[in-house]
Design a protein around this motif. Structure first.
Motif, PDB file in Angstrom:
ATOM      1  N   ALA A 105     106.046 -23.720  75.037  1.00  0.00           N
ATOM      2  CA  ALA A 105     104.832 -23.809  74.232  1.00  0.00           C
ATOM      3  C   ALA A 105     104.741 -25.162  73.537  1.00  0.00           C
ATOM      4  N   VAL A 106     105.871 -25.658  73.063  1.00  0.00           N
ATOM      5  CA  VAL A 106     105.900 -26.974  72.428  1.00  0.00           C
ATOM      6  C   VAL A 106     105.539 -28.053  73.438  1.00  0.00           C
ATOM      7  N   TYR A 107     106.148 -27.961  74.637  1.00  0.00           N
ATOM      8  CA  TYR A 107     105.913 -28.963  75.673  1.00  0.00           C
ATOM      9  C   TYR A 107     104.441 -29.012  76.068  1.00  0.00           C
ATOM     10  N   LEU A 108     103.805 -27.847  76.125  1.00  0.00           N
ATOM     11  CA  LEU A 108     102.403 -27.764  76.520  1.00  0.00           C
ATOM     12  C   LEU A 108     101.459 -27.975  75.340  1.00  0.00           C
ATOM     13  N   HIS A 109     102.020 -28.253  74.170  1.00  0.00           N
ATOM     14  CA  HIS A 109     101.238 -28.516  72.956  1.00  0.00           C
ATOM     15  C   HIS A 109     100.378 -27.319  72.562  1.00  0.00           C
ATOM     16  N   ILE A 110     100.896 -26.127  72.817  1.00  0.00           N
ATOM     17  CA  ILE A 110     100.193 -24.924  72.384  1.00  0.00           C
ATOM     18  C   ILE A 110     100.369 -24.798  70.875  1.00  0.00           C
ATOM     19  N   PRO A 111      99.287 -24.709  70.121  1.00  0.00           N
ATOM     20  CA  PRO A 111      99.444 -24.655  68.656  1.00  0.00           C
ATOM     21  C   PRO A 111     100.103 -23.363  68.224  1.00  0.00           C
ATOM     22  N   PRO A 112     100.833 -23.410  67.114  1.00  0.00           N
ATOM     23  CA  PRO A 112     101.471 -22.191  66.616  1.00  0.00           C
ATOM     24  C   PRO A 112     100.413 -21.194  66.158  1.00  0.00           C
ATOM     25  N   PRO A 113     100.770 -19.924  66.093  1.00  0.00           N
ATOM     26  CA  PRO A 113      99.808 -18.928  65.610  1.00  0.00           C
ATOM     27  C   PRO A 113      99.467 -19.166  64.152  1.00  0.00           C
ATOM     28  N   ARG A 114      98.340 -18.631  63.735  1.00  0.00           N
ATOM     29  CA  ARG A 114      97.954 -18.755  62.338  1.00  0.00           C
ATOM     30  C   ARG A 114      98.951 -18.009  61.461  1.00  0.00           C
ATOM     31  N   LEU A 115      99.093 -18.515  60.249  1.00  0.00           N
ATOM     32  CA  LEU A 115     100.000 -17.860  59.310  1.00  0.00           C
ATOM     33  C   LEU A 115      99.461 -16.484  58.947  1.00  0.00           C
ATOM     34  N   SER A 116     100.368 -15.542  58.861  1.00  0.00           N
ATOM     35  CA  SER A 116      99.996 -14.196  58.455  1.00  0.00           C
ATOM     36  C   SER A 116      99.644 -14.202  56.972  1.00  0.00           C
ATOM     37  N   PRO A 117      98.922 -13.181  56.506  1.00  0.00           N
ATOM     38  CA  PRO A 117      98.644 -13.095  55.065  1.00  0.00           C
ATOM     39  C   PRO A 117      99.919 -13.096  54.226  1.00  0.00           C
ATOM     40  N   ALA A 118     100.976 -12.458  54.741  1.00  0.00           N
ATOM     41  CA  ALA A 118     102.239 -12.417  53.991  1.00  0.00           C
ATOM     42  C   ALA A 118     102.819 -13.816  53.818  1.00  0.00           C
ATOM     43  N   LEU A 119     102.765 -14.633  54.881  1.00  0.00           N
ATOM     44  CA  LEU A 119     103.294 -15.992  54.782  1.00  0.00           C
ATOM     45  C   LEU A 119     102.402 -16.884  53.916  1.00  0.00           C
ATOM     46  N   LEU A 120     101.100 -16.691  54.011  1.00  0.00           N
ATOM     47  CA  LEU A 120     100.203 -17.448  53.144  1.00  0.00           C
ATOM     48  C   LEU A 120     100.488 -17.135  51.678  1.00  0.00           C
ATOM     49  N   SER A 121     100.743 -15.862  51.397  1.00  0.00           N
ATOM     50  CA  SER A 121     101.088 -15.471  50.034  1.00  0.00           C
ATOM     51  C   SER A 121     102.414 -16.068  49.607  1.00  0.00           C
ATOM     52  N   TRP A 122     103.389 -16.075  50.532  1.00  0.00           N
ATOM     53  CA  TRP A 122     104.704 -16.649  50.235  1.00  0.00           C
ATOM     54  C   TRP A 122     104.572 -18.126  49.875  1.00  0.00           C
ATOM     55  N   ARG A 123     103.777 -18.854  50.657  1.00  0.00           N
ATOM     56  CA  ARG A 123     103.597 -20.282  50.403  1.00  0.00           C
ATOM     57  C   ARG A 123     102.857 -20.530  49.082  1.00  0.00           C
ATOM     58  N   SER A 124     101.834 -19.726  48.820  1.00  0.00           N
ATOM     59  CA  SER A 124     101.040 -19.945  47.608  1.00  0.00           C
ATOM     60  C   SER A 124     101.817 -19.630  46.339  1.00  0.00           C
ATOM     61  N   SER A 125     102.867 -18.808  46.462  1.00  0.00           N
ATOM     62  CA  SER A 125     103.657 -18.464  45.277  1.00  0.00           C
ATOM     63  C   SER A 125     104.813 -19.431  45.056  1.00  0.00           C
ATOM     64  N   GLY A 126     104.919 -20.452  45.899  1.00  0.00           N
ATOM     65  CA  GLY A 126     105.977 -21.447  45.766  1.00  0.00           C
ATOM     66  C   GLY A 126     105.446 -22.792  45.352  1.00  0.00           C
ATOM     67  N   GLY A 127     106.292 -23.796  45.456  1.00  0.00           N
ATOM     68  CA  GLY A 127     105.913 -25.153  45.109  1.00  0.00           C
ATOM     69  C   GLY A 127     106.766 -26.147  45.873  1.00  0.00           C
ATOM     70  N   TYR A 128     106.674 -27.417  45.504  1.00  0.00           N
ATOM     71  CA  TYR A 128     107.400 -28.472  46.205  1.00  0.00           C
ATOM     72  C   TYR A 128     108.080 -29.396  45.201  1.00  0.00           C
ATOM     73  N   PHE A 129     109.222 -29.929  45.613  1.00  0.00           N
ATOM     74  CA  PHE A 129     109.804 -31.050  44.890  1.00  0.00           C
ATOM     75  C   PHE A 129     110.130 -32.118  45.923  1.00  0.00           C
ATOM     76  N   THR A 130     110.323 -33.335  45.465  1.00  0.00           N
ATOM     77  CA  THR A 130     110.524 -34.452  46.376  1.00  0.00           C
ATOM     78  C   THR A 130     111.980 -34.863  46.395  1.00  0.00           C
ATOM     79  N   TYR A 131     112.520 -34.936  47.598  1.00  0.00           N
ATOM     80  CA  TYR A 131     113.870 -35.451  47.792  1.00  0.00           C
ATOM     81  C   TYR A 131     113.789 -36.605  48.786  1.00  0.00           C
ATOM     82  N   SER A 138     106.402 -15.627  62.810  1.00  0.00           N
ATOM     83  CA  SER A 138     106.102 -15.774  61.392  1.00  0.00           C
ATOM     84  C   SER A 138     106.652 -17.089  60.875  1.00  0.00           C
ATOM     85  N   SER A 139     107.889 -17.078  60.350  1.00  0.00           N
ATOM     86  CA  SER A 139     108.411 -18.317  59.771  1.00  0.00           C
ATOM     87  C   SER A 139     109.063 -19.212  60.801  1.00  0.00           C
ATOM     88  N   GLY A 140     109.587 -18.635  61.870  1.00  0.00           N
ATOM     89  CA  GLY A 140     110.334 -19.430  62.829  1.00  0.00           C
ATOM     90  C   GLY A 140     109.496 -20.453  63.550  1.00  0.00           C
TER      91      GLY A 140
END
Length: 299
Positions: free
Chosen positions: A17-43, A200-202
């Motif tokens: 799928a990577v080789y053929l440039h097939i885009p990843p599936p859309r994020l599930s609502p659970a993953l969108l919620s996981w991301r929105s409840s987090g944040g970022y720091f810079t390293y 999902s996350s993988g």
């Protein structure tokens, strides 16, 4: 032999799928919620995703969760709420190259860098002088071992956080033996929980095959630095605990458990039900959480 081909197929499909440039599936609502409840720091100019939840009132304990390969901090979602009922702070990050964190390329991904990122997150959150508990899995086990090694050096040389305590629950492949089959993460571990995380996350990791193979160099790093990382487990005064699923194809039963107890006789062990495999926190979250909290509460 049939099983071997099935496992190869499971690895080949996302790479194709990577080789053929097939885009990843859309994020599930659970993953969108996981991301929105987090944040970022810079390293070092890299954006690192993390979640930080406040939990139990009256507790000063902090737990930092270190995920495995090839997934992300989402590995811990089934036990997150349970941990917040015991710990004052529950923190998880996506290692660089994984999950919602940056995936620079070209880049030399290493266990040493990931350990430094964990230390950077602890500094960022102002927790350098707090009691830190590490809960790790798979790839994260080796990061935890590197952190144990660094912590031991700080104590010996009287530098840094000499009062820092790390409680490590892990399943380190390095304690097995010196051959490539047993010291590295086997690709034979594609059981159902891994398949679920591919959608999902993988898939966030598998977005570029160069990143995937660069990160896979940690297998060679484990072999090269085995003495350093197994030595950290053997020499530490920090309490260690192993939560083990007997059906784990990466660490076969009973050989792995026998050797683990031989190499690390001071470590305590929890063995889950016979049907539990390589992702116990997902396959048996209640049993996993109870085993971990029983260990934590024994001090």
């Amino acid at each position: 032999m049939k099983e071997w081909w099935v496992q190869v197929g499971l690895l080949t499909v996302p790479l194709l799928a990577v080789y053929l440039h097939i885009p990843p599936p859309r994020l599930s609502p659970a993953l969108l919620s996981w991301r929105s409840s987090g944040g970022y720091f810079t390293y070092r100019d890299q954006n690192i995703f993390y979640r930080d939840s406040s939990g139990a009132v009256g507790s000063s304990d902090v737990v930092v969760l270190l995920h495995g390969f090839p997934t992300s901090s989402y590995d811990w979602y089934k036990i997150w709420e349970g941990l917040t009922q015991r710990f004052h702070r529950v923190i998880a990050l996506d290692f660089v190259g994984f999950g919602f964190s940056d995936k620079p390329r070209p880049h030399h991904y290493s266990i040493f860098e990931q350990a430094s990122i964990v230390e950077g997150l602890v500094r960022h959150l102002g927790l350098r002088h707090h009691r830190i508990n590490l809960l790790s899995h798979d790839y994260g086990d080796t990061v935890a071992q590197e952190l144990l090694h660094r912590n031991h050096l700080k104590q010996v040389t009287k530098l840094g956080m000499t009062s820092r305590v790390i409680l490590c629950c892990c399943c380190p492949k390095e304690v097995t033996c010196g051959d490539a089959d047993s010291t590295s993460v086997s690709l034979h571990r594609h059981t159902l929980p891994w398949e679920q995380h591919c959608s999902s996350s993988g898939h966030l990791l598998l977005s570029n095959n160069r990143i995937l193979f660069s990160i896979l160099q940690y297998i060679n790093q484990r072999k090269k630095h085995r003495e350093r990382w197994v030595g950290a487990l053997m020499s530490t005064s920090v309490p260690l605990h192993l939560i083990y699923g007997p059906l784990d194809p990466v660490n076969p039963h009973p050989e792995f458990l026998q050797l683990y107890k031989k190499v690390l006789p001071m470590s305590t062990v929890s063995v889950l039900d016979d049907h539990i495999s390589h992702y116990p926190q997902l396959e048996d979250p209640t049993g996993f959480l109870n085993a971990y909290l029983n260990f934590i509460n024994s001090f």
